[in-house]
Design a protein around this motif. Structure first.
Motif: not given
Length: 197
Positions: A131-148
């Motif tokens: 049901e999710v058509k648009r997903l906006i994610a705000i991670p701590d990219a400095e630490h987990i960007y590769n996992k994201v």
């Protein structure tokens, strides 16, 4: 989280990280602009984030019917640099704006997991939710960007996924936007002010 009925647009936020970034911007811009910077307006920020994620205002001037689900993951009790910022006040609340209705859920990080693991697990669930058509994610990219990036590698191409970070990051099966712009708008920092300095 798996039994939740999701809306078409979901914003997933590492709230502790965003609060820290807002603090850094406040300190730097107060020094640069020589004026006090107020707390970020939560509603303004969420609307800017939704725009960055591709949600468009309705064309007829009337309020949009869109419903946006906001999930704030947190360890702390509040976002000191946002108004409102108390998670107990925000949880279960909603507001209406030009882009539609925003429904806010605050999810504390329990002792059994870490923020990074909860964020990645939540991202996986949302990326797989039909049901999710648009997903906006705000991670701590400095630490987990590769996992994201790894988590979203096999995401459905029909889904519009946007990751917000403080600087452009390498590759990924998603769009990218700069987190600082939405925060500056919510903090009341105008580009004309910066261009004059």
């Amino acid at each position: 989280m798996e039994e939740t009925k999701w809306k078409e647009t979901v914003i997933l936020v590492d709230a502790d990280y965003v609060n820290k970034v807002a603090f850094d911007l406040i300190v730097n811009f107060e020094r640069m602009l020589g004026r006090r910077i107020p707390q970020a307006d939560m509603a303004t920020w969420l609307e800017c984030v939704a725009l960055d994620g591709g949600l468009k205002p309705s064309s007829g001037g009337e309020e949009s019917e869109a419903r946006v689900q906001v999930v704030l993951l947190h360890k702390k009790t509040q976002m000191d640099n946002f108004a409102p910022g108390q998670f107990t006040e925000l949880d279960g609340k909603a507001f209406s704006g030009q882009l539609g209705e925003f429904l806010i859920s605050c999810v504390p990080v329990e002792d059994l997991t870490t923020m990074d693991d909860l964020f990645v697990d939540s991202l996986q669930i949302l990326a797989n939710a039909a049901e999710v058509k648009r997903l906006i994610a705000i991670p701590d990219a400095e630490h987990i960007y590769n996992k994201v990036r790894d988590t979203l590698r096999h995401a459905d191409d029909e889904k519009r996924i946007t990751v917000l970070a403080m600087q452009p990051m390498e590759g990924g099966n998603f769009r990218q936007e700069i987190l600082g712009y939405s925060l500056m708008a919510a903090l009341g920092i105008r580009s004309e002010e910066i261009n004059c300095k």
